[in-house]
Design a protein around this motif. Structure first.
Motif, short mmCIF file in Angstrom:
data_model
loop_
_atom_site.label_atom_id
_atom_site.label_comp_id
_atom_site.label_asym_id
_atom_site.label_seq_id
_atom_site.Cartn_x
_atom_site.Cartn_y
_atom_site.Cartn_z
N ARG A 15 0.86 -1.19 0.00
CA ARG A 15 0.00 0.00 0.00
C ARG A 15 0.89 1.23 0.00
O ARG A 15 1.97 1.22 0.60
CB ARG A 15 -0.87 0.08 1.27
CG ARG A 15 -1.55 -1.21 1.60
CD ARG A 15 -3.05 -1.05 1.60
NE ARG A 15 -3.62 -2.34 1.93
CZ ARG A 15 -4.53 -2.53 2.86
NH1 ARG A 15 -4.97 -1.51 3.57
NH2 ARG A 15 -5.00 -3.74 3.09
N GLU A 17 0.59 5.32 0.95
CA GLU A 17 -0.22 6.42 1.50
C GLU A 17 0.44 7.72 1.08
O GLU A 17 1.59 7.98 1.44
CB GLU A 17 -0.27 6.33 3.04
CG GLU A 17 -0.91 5.07 3.58
CD GLU A 17 -2.43 5.04 3.38
OE1 GLU A 17 -3.01 6.04 2.92
OE2 GLU A 17 -3.03 3.99 3.70
N THR A 25 -1.99 7.67 9.01
CA THR A 25 -2.47 6.31 8.69
C THR A 25 -1.58 5.24 9.35
O THR A 25 -1.90 4.06 9.30
CB THR A 25 -2.46 6.05 7.17
OG1 THR A 25 -1.10 6.08 6.70
CG2 THR A 25 -3.28 7.08 6.42
N HIS A 29 -2.36 1.02 9.97
CA HIS A 29 -1.59 -0.04 9.31
C HIS A 29 -0.91 -0.93 10.34
O HIS A 29 -0.91 -2.16 10.21
CB HIS A 29 -0.56 0.57 8.35
CG HIS A 29 -1.17 1.11 7.11
ND1 HIS A 29 -1.80 0.30 6.20
CD2 HIS A 29 -1.25 2.36 6.61
CE1 HIS A 29 -2.26 1.04 5.19
NE2 HIS A 29 -1.93 2.29 5.43
N ARG A 32 -2.61 -3.89 12.01
CA ARG A 32 -2.82 -5.11 11.19
C ARG A 32 -1.73 -6.14 11.42
O ARG A 32 -1.86 -7.31 11.08
CB ARG A 32 -2.86 -4.75 9.70
CG ARG A 32 -4.05 -3.89 9.32
CD ARG A 32 -4.26 -3.87 7.82
NE ARG A 32 -3.30 -2.99 7.15
CZ ARG A 32 -2.60 -3.34 6.08
NH1 ARG A 32 -2.70 -4.56 5.58
NH2 ARG A 32 -1.76 -2.48 5.52
N ILE A 140 6.80 -1.11 7.53
CA ILE A 140 6.09 0.13 7.18
C ILE A 140 7.17 1.20 7.08
O ILE A 140 7.86 1.49 8.06
CB ILE A 140 5.07 0.53 8.27
CG1 ILE A 140 4.06 -0.60 8.53
CG2 ILE A 140 4.35 1.83 7.86
CD1 ILE A 140 3.09 -0.32 9.68
N VAL A 178 4.09 -1.30 3.46
CA VAL A 178 3.41 0.00 3.39
C VAL A 178 4.47 1.09 3.19
O VAL A 178 5.50 1.07 3.87
CB VAL A 178 2.62 0.30 4.68
CG1 VAL A 178 1.90 1.65 4.57
CG2 VAL A 178 1.62 -0.81 5.00
#
Ligand code: NAD
Length: 398
Positions: A15, A17, A25, A29, A32, A140, A178
């Motif tokens: 993903r 962002e 965000t 994330h 999860r 991330i 991410v």
């Protein structure tokens, strides 16, 4: 056009962002992936934006375990120490805060968390491409430079202090889950690093575009990346608070990362890595000093591609004959660099060794550049002597 014969695996972060406020965000994330996150950063960037990351994680009920010893051009030791902390604290994910140095430390720690062996074992010279058997834990990447594009790539660049070299790990198993691209975080980048990291991104786009491994998908990313960087990098450099310009360059560097990770880098990066390993000069500065010479050297081998680069950089139009436009591409790069005071020779920037000491390592750097394989991706393949000459050319105006 996408041709039916172009059968490729295209990699991308799970993903992305984008935009001002994208940092908000992070918590959603992170939840999860578990309850405990290793946060990897340089000390400097943690001072700027660490509070925001810790706040977002804690608000989402995720405990941050913070590692801030990352050195620009991260080392084997950085990766080992970050990994040791990951294991000791029972982390379940990795959040990187920063540019390529933080992201690559996080990727490296992630490799050690899910694979047997020392980080050196995964270098392309030993394990080959796709040499990481198991995917890292979730990563991330909160990006703060614009930039390396590492948040979108399958590369990890590691400095090995024992040999004064940088080695490369390349595997789809390290692409972050991410990527958070919040241009507000880049507003604290000083002018110098805005220029260095922006030219690094331009170099990624140009090298991917002219690479012998280029094809339609990365070409599309590269063209758009060059357009964004050419129109907005000088604006972001002149006024670091201009959020639209910052955002445009941030998306451009992301696309440049997507371009090169799905095609390749080439001669400029082949030369820049040994320079960074030997002299510890910022990666983007190394690229910026080399890029105009390599564009000039290579233009004859891919005139249509370089003509398009010249058009995007505003030094040729559709009426300029292809060969003439290709020859102008190097001027386009030089003009963009000049707009940000990024011209000159190595000895104009910071502490570099004397000419004599520099010439003494040119042979070694030339070998490292050849061993990296990147020069083989260049449209015009350089000889060993041509690589050595390029190293000498960029040192001073002698
Ligand atoms: P960096 O991460 O090394 O950061 C440079 C300096 O800027 C550091 O001191 C950092 O603390 C500071 N900084 C970063 N963001 C800031 C911000 N928003 N505000 C203020 N200061 C900030 O820089 P980089 O150019 O992003 O990364 C360079 C590294 O990435 C090199 O090791 C290079 O080899 C590697 N790299 C990796 C890839 C890849 O795909 N893995 C691609 C290109 C380069």
């Amino acid at each position: 056009t996408v041709l039916a014969s172009e059968t490729r695996t295209v990699v991308s972060p799970g993903r992305i962002e984008l935009g001002a406020g994208a940092i908000e965000t992070l918590g959603t994330h992170a939840t999860r992936y578990g309850d405990t996150a290793l946060v990897v950063a340089t000390e400097q960037i943690f001072e700027f934006h660490g509070d925001a990351v810790v706040r977002e994680l804690e608000a989402a009920g995720v405990e941050p375990v913070v590692y801030t010893d990352v050195r620009p051009d991260p080392t084997v030791e950085n990766i080992e120490n970050a990994h040791a902390l990951y294991e000791r604290e029972g982390c379940e994910m990795i959040v990187t805060l920063g540019g390529g140095s933080s992201i690559d430390t996080g990727k490296g720690a992630g490799i050690l968390a899910t694979n047997e062996g020392a980080i050196r074992d995964f270098g392309v010279d030993r394990a080959g491409y796709e040499g990481v058997p198991n995917p890292t834990p979730p990563i991330i990447a909160v990006n703060t430079t614009a930039g390396t594009g590492s948040e979108a790539t399958r590369s990890v660049v590691v400095s090995d202090e024992s040999t004064s070299t940088k080695f490369l790990i390349v595997s789809a198993n390290v692409v972050p889950d991410v990527a958070i691209e919040d241009p507000v975080l880049t507003q604290s980048l000083p002018k110098s690093h805005t220029a260095f990291t922006g030219i690094d991104a331009l170099t990624h786009a140009i090298e991917a575009y002219v690479s012998v491994k280029s094809y339609s998908v990365p070409d599309g990313y590269a063209e758009e990346a060059m357009e964004r960087i050419a129109r907005s990098l000088p604006v972001a450099w002149a006024n670091g608070d201009n959020l639209d310009a910052r955002a445009d360059v941030m998306v451009g560097q992301l696309q440049a990362g997507q371009a090169f990770t799905n095609a390749s880098v080439a001669l400029v990066h082949g030369l820049a890595r040994p320079l960074g390993a030997q002299l510890h000069i910022p990666h983007g500065l190394a690229n910026g000093l080399i890029l105009p010479y390599v564009v000039d050297f290579s233009a004859m081998a891919a005139p249509e591609k370089y003509a398009e680069i010249a058009r995007i950089l505003g030094v040729a139009d559709e009426h300029t004959p292809t060969r003439e436009a290709a020859d102008a591409a190097a001027d386009g790069v030089l003009r963009l660099c000049a707009d940000m005071d990024l011209t000159g020779y190595l000895d104009d920037f910071g502490e570099v060794p004397s000419r004599e000491d520099y010439l003494a390592v040119v042979d070694e750097m030339t070998q490292d550049a050849i061993d990296s394989g990147s020069p083989d991706n260049n449209p015009r393949k350089p000889t060993r002597d041509e690589i050595a000459d390029l190293y000498v050319t960029i040192y001073d105006d002698a």
